[in-house]
Design a protein around this motif. Structure first.
Motif, short mmCIF file in Angstrom:
data_model
loop_
_atom_site.label_atom_id
_atom_site.label_comp_id
_atom_site.label_asym_id
_atom_site.label_seq_id
_atom_site.Cartn_x
_atom_site.Cartn_y
_atom_site.Cartn_z
N ASP A 135 -0.04 -37.09 -13.21
CA ASP A 135 -0.40 -37.73 -11.95
C ASP A 135 -0.45 -36.73 -10.79
O ASP A 135 -1.08 -36.99 -9.77
CB ASP A 135 0.60 -38.83 -11.61
N ASN A 136 0.21 -35.60 -10.91
CA ASN A 136 0.28 -34.61 -9.82
C ASN A 136 -0.73 -33.48 -9.97
O ASN A 136 -0.70 -32.54 -9.20
CB ASN A 136 1.68 -34.01 -9.75
N ILE A 137 -1.59 -33.57 -10.95
CA ILE A 137 -2.53 -32.49 -11.20
C ILE A 137 -3.87 -32.78 -10.52
O ILE A 137 -4.43 -33.85 -10.67
CB ILE A 137 -2.75 -32.29 -12.71
N VAL A 138 -4.34 -31.81 -9.76
CA VAL A 138 -5.66 -31.90 -9.14
C VAL A 138 -6.59 -31.05 -9.99
O VAL A 138 -6.42 -29.85 -10.11
CB VAL A 138 -5.62 -31.35 -7.69
N SER A 139 -7.57 -31.68 -10.61
CA SER A 139 -8.50 -30.95 -11.45
C SER A 139 -9.87 -31.59 -11.32
O SER A 139 -10.03 -32.78 -11.58
CB SER A 139 -8.04 -30.99 -12.91
N HIS A 140 -10.85 -30.81 -10.88
CA HIS A 140 -12.20 -31.34 -10.68
C HIS A 140 -13.21 -30.45 -11.39
O HIS A 140 -13.20 -29.25 -11.22
CB HIS A 140 -12.54 -31.39 -9.19
N GLY A 141 -14.08 -31.04 -12.14
CA GLY A 141 -15.17 -30.30 -12.76
C GLY A 141 -14.74 -29.44 -13.92
O GLY A 141 -14.65 -28.23 -13.77
N GLY A 142 -14.48 -30.04 -15.05
CA GLY A 142 -14.13 -29.25 -16.23
C GLY A 142 -15.20 -28.24 -16.59
O GLY A 142 -14.91 -27.11 -16.95
N ALA A 143 -16.45 -28.62 -16.44
CA ALA A 143 -17.56 -27.71 -16.73
C ALA A 143 -17.96 -26.94 -15.47
O ALA A 143 -17.99 -25.72 -15.46
CB ALA A 143 -18.75 -28.47 -17.29
N ILE A 144 -18.27 -27.67 -14.39
CA ILE A 144 -18.83 -27.06 -13.18
C ILE A 144 -18.19 -27.68 -11.95
O ILE A 144 -18.06 -28.90 -11.86
CB ILE A 144 -20.35 -27.28 -13.10
N PHE A 145 -17.84 -26.84 -10.99
CA PHE A 145 -17.40 -27.30 -9.67
C PHE A 145 -18.21 -26.55 -8.63
O PHE A 145 -18.35 -25.33 -8.71
CB PHE A 145 -15.91 -27.04 -9.45
#
Length: 187
Positions: free
Chosen positions: A167-177
């Motif tokens: 719940d505390n992890i900020v992760s955006h765009g596994g492939a592309i950001f």
């Protein structure tokens, strides 16, 4: 290898298991054109771009090259900072671990083109409550134009550690950001 104020063409060359605390395997700055073909970068590490770091260059061209299992704080394989044009064709980037900001990290690149390339099985490390988990394959920060053509992004993902709450992890765009990108074309 540190190169400044030059136009350089790098032809077939292996770069294997090199480590640097200050500069990466290859560090280019204040150069006009950097062209690389048929190069192989395996198991290198450095702070910006585990294998390749470019800063303040006009044009970067990488073709028919591979980057495998490199480690860098900003860009596990490649870091491109303040570049007018970066073109990567027939490039493979695979099996990078503990990625901080992308397998390829680009900052203030006017035009970035990736074609007929593969970003495979790259895994980000864990940085709690941080924007650094963005774009595990490709992180485009302040890029004006991004074009991706006929390229494959597969198994680029965040690694969760069992003792941290997801719940505390900020992760955006596994492939592309992409942040502040004004013209993005993917086909």
């Amino acid at each position: 290898l540190y190169i400044q104020n030059k136009q350089l063409f790098v032809l077939p060359q292996p770069f294997y298991q090199q480590q640097s605390d200050k500069y990466e395997q290859i560090y280019f700055t204040n150069s006009s054109t950097i062209a690389m073909a048929y190069c192989k970068f395996d198991k290198n590490s450095g702070h910006y771009g585990g294998a390749l770091y470019t800063m303040l260059i006009s044009k970067l061209i990488i073709t028919n090259s591979s980057f495998v299992m490199n480690k860098g704080t900003y860009g596990a394989a490649i870091a491109i900072i303040q570049c007018v044009t970066a073109i990567m064709t027939y490039v493979t980037l695979a099996e990078h671990r503990d990625i901080y900001r992308g397998t390829i990290y680009s900052d203030q690149v006017v035009r970035l083109t990736l074609s007929n390339s593969q970003l495979l099985d790259n895994i980000a490390g864990f940085y709690e409550n941080s924007e650094h988990n963005q774009g595990i394959g490709l992180n485009c920060f302040k890029c004006m134009q991004l074009q991706i053509q006929n390229s494959k992004f597969d198994q680029n993902r965040q690694q969760y550690l069992h003792f941290f709450s997801q719940d505390n992890i900020v992760s955006h765009g596994g492939a592309i950001f992409s942040s502040t990108g004004q013209n993005i074309t993917i086909y």
